[in-house]
Design a protein around this motif. Structure first.
Motif, short mmCIF file in Angstrom:
data_model
loop_
_atom_site.label_atom_id
_atom_site.label_comp_id
_atom_site.label_asym_id
_atom_site.label_seq_id
_atom_site.Cartn_x
_atom_site.Cartn_y
_atom_site.Cartn_z
N ASN A 21 0.86 -0.74 0.02
CA ASN A 21 -0.08 -0.07 0.23
C ASN A 21 1.23 1.25 0.05
O ASN A 21 1.51 1.81 0.91
N GLY A 22 0.84 2.05 -0.68
CA GLY A 22 1.67 3.22 -1.25
C GLY A 22 2.83 2.46 -0.97
O GLY A 22 3.53 1.44 -1.24
N PRO A 23 4.19 3.27 -0.88
CA PRO A 23 5.78 3.37 -0.23
C PRO A 23 5.26 2.36 0.62
O PRO A 23 5.16 2.36 1.65
N TYR A 24 6.76 1.22 -0.15
CA TYR A 24 6.89 0.29 0.94
C TYR A 24 6.85 0.59 2.40
O TYR A 24 8.07 1.27 3.31
N THR A 25 6.43 -0.39 3.57
CA THR A 25 7.02 -0.27 4.99
C THR A 25 6.90 -1.69 5.62
O THR A 25 6.29 -2.16 5.19
N PRO A 26 6.89 -1.16 6.75
CA PRO A 26 7.08 -2.39 7.69
C PRO A 26 5.93 -2.83 7.70
O PRO A 26 5.43 -4.55 7.65
N GLU A 27 4.77 -2.68 7.71
CA GLU A 27 3.35 -2.51 7.83
C GLU A 27 2.92 -3.99 6.52
O GLU A 27 2.42 -4.51 6.44
N ASP A 28 3.46 -3.45 5.67
CA ASP A 28 3.48 -3.84 4.33
C ASP A 28 3.93 -5.43 4.04
O ASP A 28 4.11 -6.63 3.44
N GLU A 29 5.56 -4.76 4.74
CA GLU A 29 6.35 -6.70 4.76
C GLU A 29 5.46 -7.27 5.71
O GLU A 29 5.53 -8.50 5.39
N VAL A 30 4.67 -7.18 7.09
CA VAL A 30 4.28 -7.98 7.88
C VAL A 30 2.69 -8.83 7.36
O VAL A 30 2.36 -9.75 7.08
N ALA A 31 1.90 -7.66 5.66
CA ALA A 31 1.36 -7.81 5.72
C ALA A 31 1.34 -9.12 4.33
O ALA A 31 1.09 -10.06 4.34
N LEU A 32 2.97 -9.02 3.52
CA LEU A 32 3.55 -9.31 2.75
C LEU A 32 3.43 -11.04 3.64
O LEU A 32 3.15 -12.59 2.92
N ALA A 33 4.13 -10.77 4.42
CA ALA A 33 4.78 -12.71 5.22
C ALA A 33 3.67 -13.42 5.83
O ALA A 33 3.36 -14.56 5.38
N GLU A 34 2.20 -12.84 5.59
CA GLU A 34 1.27 -12.64 6.95
C GLU A 34 0.44 -13.71 5.74
O GLU A 34 -0.13 -15.24 5.37
N TRP A 35 0.97 -12.95 4.40
CA TRP A 35 -0.08 -13.58 2.86
C TRP A 35 0.47 -14.57 2.31
O TRP A 35 0.07 -16.24 2.26
N ASP A 36 2.25 -15.27 2.03
CA ASP A 36 2.91 -15.47 2.31
C ASP A 36 2.58 -17.13 2.77
O ASP A 36 2.49 -18.29 2.65
N ASN A 37 2.57 -17.50 4.08
CA ASN A 37 1.40 -17.54 4.52
C ASN A 37 0.43 -18.75 5.05
O ASN A 37 0.21 -19.99 4.75
N SER A 38 -0.62 -18.15 3.79
CA SER A 38 -1.45 -18.71 3.73
C SER A 38 -1.51 -19.19 2.32
O SER A 38 -2.29 -20.10 2.32
#
Length: 512
Positions: A320-337
């Motif tokens: 979402n927008g410029p990449y942040t640690p929040e996005d890194e967490v979202a990416l990791a959660e999605w990969d776990n799914s």
């Protein structure tokens, strides 16, 4: 009219967690002053909302016949609070005489906390609000105490009416469902954007110009809790730009972008996860031809963190927008799914990105979702997103091609499956352009199993050999060098997975 919430005879309503104040009536009003706009009448209500107020407070307003314009303005005290304590924030919107029923027909506009006043006429309305008939009956101004200070939230609401003949209602013109396009191709889009119709500062014309400058082929109108912008794009689409209509459904337990719903579709937001209503409205989005996409699921702003789960999601916004640690967490959660989906053979949820651009210097198209579609049309784009035939890039300068080949010359691309036995040799190939100084990563259900630096030019090809036994899926990330020790660099691009080996699970699993 004054009084605290406790003295005004509150009534429990049926629309989510809401309370209703005593009504405002113009029936006994003395004749108002006359001006060039007609007879003018005004009423003001003052009160205080206590800490622990419900999510929504309804102020009924009795609208007589013959009204040509309704104007509402409001103000509230921003009481100083100690550090670490939430201060006051009050949203506002309005429903007409058809009522406030959840998902009903009475919605006439919402501006959240972005405006201090708005008006409605038959022919025109403040952005965020819907023009149309001003029918006689009980309207409801809806106050949304987003946060309330410990000492309460003093507020003042002024309602003004102009009596007189109404202008004709405008004919609403919506964007076409198809643009010229390039036939079957990769199309770039930004599905999360805000204009002056919610809390953005750009006009639709400025957004369309920015989208073209960013190299986009499609955009999605996604205003907070209103569909007023659906008819605001006339003259801005073209063979080179497809404009989809949707909404960012902004609840108190997270935000979800409704992508490419039928023009004119209103999606209600007045519920929390505990109310068990989200599934109903997610299905309504799909009945309207749209996609359900939880937005910035790990954002830390109040009410932004996603609490509804992903059982109804058609895709999830991991960038979402410029990449942040929040996005890194979202990416990791999605990969776990993805790992869970491969283990259970259940449908997987594709990833996508959106800029969430509101104003300068927010960049439209940072990031953008690049979709393989049979044509540049609403149906084809949503089919591609739903199937996971897409990747996310930081700009139109970055392009990826990810594929795998295996036994008997079979090939699979992003979002597809390569049928192969567990020990069949598979070659995964990634082609990259536009990513100087970056590193390519192949990520699997076992983690990152291969990394390769790209040429200094940012254009190159990376190959890796594996087997389905070693990697149930493979997806690619192209990342910039890290700037913080111990943390990965921001991505220049990342893909949805391709799957290796036998299996029948695909993306989504819900009816479109």
């Amino acid at each position: 009219m004054t009084g605290s919430i406790a003295r005004r005879g509150l009534l429990l309503t049926t629309a989510a967690t809401a309370l209703t104040l005593g009504p405002v009536s113009f029936a006994d009003a003395a004749p108002g002053r006359e001006d060039e706009g007609g007879e003018y009448r005004e009423r003001t209500v003052r009160g205080t909302l206590p800490a622990g107020s419900p999510d929504f407070v309804h102020l009924p307003v009795e609208i007589p016949r013959g009204v040509r314009e309704i104007t509402v303005s409001y103000a509230y005290a921003r009481t100083p609070v100690p550090a670490g304590t939430q201060g006051n924030a009050l949203d506002i919107g309005i429903f007409d005489e058809r009522g406030t029923e959840l998902g009903g027909r009475g919605f006439r506009g919402w501006s959240g906390g972005a405006r201090t006043s708005f008006f409605l006429r038959t022919d025109e309305a403040t952005p965020g609000y819907l023009p149309g008939p001003l029918g006689a009956g009980t309207w409801h101004i809806v106050l949304g105490p987003y946060t309330v200070a410990p000492d309460g939230l003093p507020y003042e609401v002024t309602v003004a009416l102009r009596i007189g003949a109404s202008a004709p209602a405008p004919e609403l013109v919506y964007p076409p469902e198809r643009a010229g396009g390039r036939g079957r191709a990769w199309y770039r889009g930004d599905c999360h954007l805000h204009s002056v119709h919610s809390d953005g500062r750009r006009t639709p014309a400025e957004i369309a110009a920015a989208a073209r400058a960013a190299g986009l082929d499609f955009i999605n109108s996604s205003e907070h809790n209103t569909h007023s912008a659906h008819s605001a794009w006339q003259g801005l689409w073209g063979d080179d730009l497809l404009i989809l209509t949707g909404e960012e459904v902004t609840t108190r337990n997270g935000h979800v972008v409704a992508v490419a719903t039928d023009p004119g579709t209103f999606v209600d937001w007045r519920y929390r996860a505990r109310d068990n209503r989200f599934g109903h409205f997610a299905k309504a989005v799909r009945r309207a031809g749209g996609l359900v996409v939880p937005a910035h699921p790990h954002a830390t702003c109040i009410g932004c963190h996603w609490k509804f789960g992903y059982g109804e999601a058609d895709a999830v916004e991991v960038w979402n927008g410029p990449y942040t640690p929040e996005d890194e967490v979202a990416l990791a959660e999605w990969d776990n799914s993805l790992v869970a989906a491969t283990r259970t053979s259940k449908p997987w949820i594709p990833a996508m990105g959106g800029s969430d651009a509101h104003r300068e210097p927010d960049r439209v198209g940072l990031p953008q979702t690049v979709v393989l579609a049979r044509e540049l049309s609403r149906e084809a784009i949503t089919d591609g997103i739903r199937a996971g035939r897409s990747y996310i890039a930081e700009s139109s300068a970055v392009s990826l091609a990810l594929g795998a080949t295996g036994g008997r010359g079979l090939h699979a691309g992003i979002g597809e499956r390569l049928p192969a036995g567990p020990d069949t040799p598979v070659t995964v190939r990634l082609e990259v352009t536009g990513a100087p100084g970056c590193t390519a990563h192949f990520v699997t259900d076992q983690g990152t199993l291969h990394t390769s630096a790209l040429p200094a030019s940012g254009t190159g090809t990376v190959e890796w050999r594996t087997t389905p036994a070693n990697a149930a899926y493979v997806r690619a990330e192209v990342r910039h060098p890290g700037s913080v020790p111990g943390l990965p660099g921001a991505p220049a691009a990342l893909t949805n997975p391709l799957f290796l080996g036998s299996g029948s699970a695909g993306a989504g699993g819900r009816a479109g």
